[in-house]
Design a protein around this motif. Structure first.
Motif, mmCIF file in Angstrom:
data_model
loop_
_atom_site.group_PDB
_atom_site.id
_atom_site.type_symbol
_atom_site.label_atom_id
_atom_site.label_comp_id
_atom_site.label_asym_id
_atom_site.label_seq_id
_atom_site.Cartn_x
_atom_site.Cartn_y
_atom_site.Cartn_z
ATOM 1 N N UNK A 64 -21.277 -32.934 -12.790
ATOM 2 C CA UNK A 64 -21.604 -31.772 -12.427
ATOM 3 C C UNK A 64 -20.427 -30.074 -13.061
ATOM 4 N N UNK A 66 -19.517 -27.331 -13.294
ATOM 5 C CA UNK A 66 -19.437 -26.250 -13.043
ATOM 6 C C UNK A 66 -19.929 -24.705 -13.163
ATOM 7 N N UNK A 67 -20.329 -23.617 -13.004
ATOM 8 C CA UNK A 67 -21.124 -22.420 -12.856
ATOM 9 C C UNK A 67 -20.639 -21.183 -12.414
ATOM 10 N N UNK A 68 -20.116 -21.009 -13.533
ATOM 11 C CA UNK A 68 -18.886 -19.264 -13.145
ATOM 12 C C UNK A 68 -19.901 -18.827 -14.239
ATOM 13 N N UNK A 69 -20.671 -18.160 -14.172
ATOM 14 C CA UNK A 69 -21.514 -16.850 -14.744
ATOM 15 C C UNK A 69 -21.743 -16.333 -13.970
ATOM 16 N N UNK A 70 -21.503 -15.034 -14.025
ATOM 17 C CA UNK A 70 -22.927 -13.863 -12.839
ATOM 18 C C UNK A 70 -23.308 -12.757 -13.449
ATOM 19 N N UNK B 41 -24.620 -9.716 -11.841
ATOM 20 C CA UNK B 41 -25.976 -10.024 -11.526
ATOM 21 C C UNK B 41 -26.244 -10.778 -9.822
ATOM 22 N N UNK B 42 -24.764 -11.040 -9.386
ATOM 23 C CA UNK B 42 -24.541 -11.604 -8.236
ATOM 24 C C UNK B 42 -23.685 -10.339 -7.251
ATOM 25 N N UNK B 73 -31.687 -9.568 -14.528
ATOM 26 C CA UNK B 73 -30.516 -10.164 -13.361
ATOM 27 C C UNK B 73 -29.847 -8.630 -12.980
ATOM 28 N N UNK B 129 -17.878 -11.666 -10.175
ATOM 29 C CA UNK B 129 -17.622 -11.990 -11.471
ATOM 30 C C UNK B 129 -18.386 -12.588 -12.120
ATOM 31 N N UNK B 130 -17.548 -12.466 -14.051
ATOM 32 C CA UNK B 130 -18.499 -13.562 -14.009
ATOM 33 C C UNK B 130 -17.617 -14.731 -15.170
ATOM 34 N N UNK B 152 -19.468 -17.606 -5.242
ATOM 35 C CA UNK B 152 -20.641 -17.770 -6.363
ATOM 36 C C UNK B 152 -20.722 -17.518 -7.898
ATOM 37 N N UNK B 153 -20.888 -18.874 -8.237
ATOM 38 C CA UNK B 153 -21.019 -18.303 -9.962
ATOM 39 C C UNK B 153 -22.682 -19.341 -10.653
ATOM 40 N N UNK B 154 -23.293 -18.860 -11.028
ATOM 41 C CA UNK B 154 -24.520 -19.000 -11.932
ATOM 42 C C UNK B 154 -24.216 -19.276 -13.720
ATOM 43 N N UNK B 155 -24.945 -20.299 -14.064
ATOM 44 C CA UNK B 155 -25.163 -20.770 -15.468
ATOM 45 C C UNK B 155 -26.981 -21.433 -16.031
ATOM 46 N N UNK B 158 -28.934 -22.826 -12.987
ATOM 47 C CA UNK B 158 -27.887 -24.015 -11.518
ATOM 48 C C UNK B 158 -27.275 -22.423 -11.302
ATOM 49 N N UNK B 159 -26.913 -22.878 -9.628
ATOM 50 C CA UNK B 159 -25.816 -22.192 -9.148
ATOM 51 C C UNK B 159 -24.929 -22.834 -8.634
ATOM 52 N N UNK B 160 -23.818 -22.335 -7.924
ATOM 53 C CA UNK B 160 -22.919 -22.781 -6.806
ATOM 54 C C UNK B 160 -21.944 -21.923 -6.133
ATOM 55 N N UNK B 186 -22.287 -17.397 -20.277
ATOM 56 C CA UNK B 186 -24.069 -18.174 -20.041
ATOM 57 C C UNK B 186 -25.044 -17.937 -19.788
ATOM 58 N N UNK B 188 -28.225 -16.425 -18.327
ATOM 59 C CA UNK B 188 -29.176 -16.615 -16.806
ATOM 60 C C UNK B 188 -30.055 -15.878 -16.305
ATOM 61 N N UNK B 221 -24.590 -26.821 -4.373
ATOM 62 C CA UNK B 221 -25.322 -26.568 -6.078
ATOM 63 C C UNK B 221 -26.890 -26.420 -6.221
#
Lengths: 70, 253
Positions: A64, A66-70, B41-42, B73, B129-130, B152-155, B158-160, B186, B188, B221
């Motif tokens: 997997x 992991x996702x670190x964007x925001x 976004x978050x 977003x 944060x990003x 929390x994170x996104x790409x 996908x999100x976590x 990334x 989003x 996830x």
């Protein structure tokens, strides 16, 4: 010689040598991203344990990102 | 002693009638102080939900100004806000949403040398944060201040999400110690940070209300492209440099 076993990798059935380690699976499936995380049977595996965590028939392994964007 | 005005009772009626919240729970929300790290976004979505729920005090931090490329977003910010600090834009919207919420806007980039001051006496750190480096900074503040950190994170699609409670659960560093800090932004799609931040907000509300069932010791996830949502179990990392036994020894002298 090791016998082959069937496991699920990233949702797909795969045939791999019995008792293969997570670190070998990463090489075998060419998972080149060093940032990937590994799930083994629903459990997060720390990189320190990639060489000592071995799979058994029917195991599920997911690589997997992991996702670190925001 | 915290009291609720008649206007507040009216505003929060639909959540106060939920068994387990009631007047006592609403007062806990009013007394709570939440730090929102990042207003992208978050943070846009968690900011709205924290203010709407009646969290009494928000500390919101972001060093950036609003850009056009944010608007797909980052729903706190609108077209006329282009060029102004995100904190200023957020303050305007959140105050309009809920004037009962006290908001401290901190137009600063979060760094290791200012994070403790920015977080202040907050009860919870909400991650908006990003990048991984800032999350590690927030995590170190969470561990040293002994307050929860909700990651929390996104790409892409996908999100976590995961909740970290110092001393009780793994910390962010446990999971992601070996991760490199990739600096490229990334792609989003807007609903992903909204989903992730809505879950983070629910976790924050549950912590304030002292509820069980937190997203701890697990990583959630979200794969939006085929709507697969799953959790994986995360054990504590005994080798963690931030919350592991070596750190505890150092803290205890």
């Amino acid at each position: 010689m090791d016998s082959a076993i069937r496991i699920i990798v990233n949702g797909f059935p795969e045939t791999v040598p019995d008792n293969i380690a997570i670190s070998q699976l990463i090489d075998r499936f060419n998972e080149g991203d060093t940032d990937l995380i590994v799930e083994h049977n629903g459990r997060f595996i720390y990189p320190d344990f990639y060489m000592t965590t071995r799979v058994s028939p029917g195991d599920r392994v997911e690589f997997i990102n992991p996702n670190f964007g925001g | 002693m915290t009291t609720l005005t008649s206007q507040e009772r009216l505003r929060y009626d639909r959540q106060m009638i939920i068994p387990g919240i009631g007047e006592a729970g609403q007062k806990k929300l009013k007394q709570a102080k939440v730090f929102i790290a990042g207003l992208g976004g978050l943070g846009s979505v968690s900011g709205y939900y924290m203010a709407a729920a009646g969290v009494g005090h928000l500390r919101i931090a972001d060093g950036d100004c609003v850009e056009f490329a944010n608007l797909n977003r980052q729903i706190l910010h609108h077209t006329p806000d282009i060029g102004i600090p995100k904190t200023e834009s957020a303050l305007k919207k959140l105050r309009a949403l809920n004037p009962f919420c006290v908001i401290t806007a901190l137009h600063e980039t979060i760094r290791i040398d200012n994070v403790i001051g920015l977080v202040g006496d907050s009860d919870i750190i909400l991650d908006g944060t990003d990048n991984i480096a800032t999350r590690k900074v927030l995590n170190s503040a969470s561990v040293s201040l002994d307050i929860p950190f909700i990651y929390g994170g996104v790409n892409g699609f996908n999100g976590t999400v995961s909740t970290f409670i110092p001393g009780k659960t793994p910390c962010f560093e446990c999971l992601f110690h070996q991760q490199s800090d990739k600096t490229q932004s990334p792609g989003v799609i807007g609903p992903l940070p909204a989903m992730v931040a809505a879950i983070q907000s629910l976790e924050a509300i549950k912590i304030i209300l002292e509820m069980d069932g937190l997203l701890t010791n697990r990583l959630l996830l979200i794969r939006g492209v085929d709507m697969v949502i799953k959790k994986i179990d995360v054990p504590k990392n005994p080798e963690c440099p931030i919350c592991g036994p070596d750190m505890e020894k150092r803290q205890n002298g």
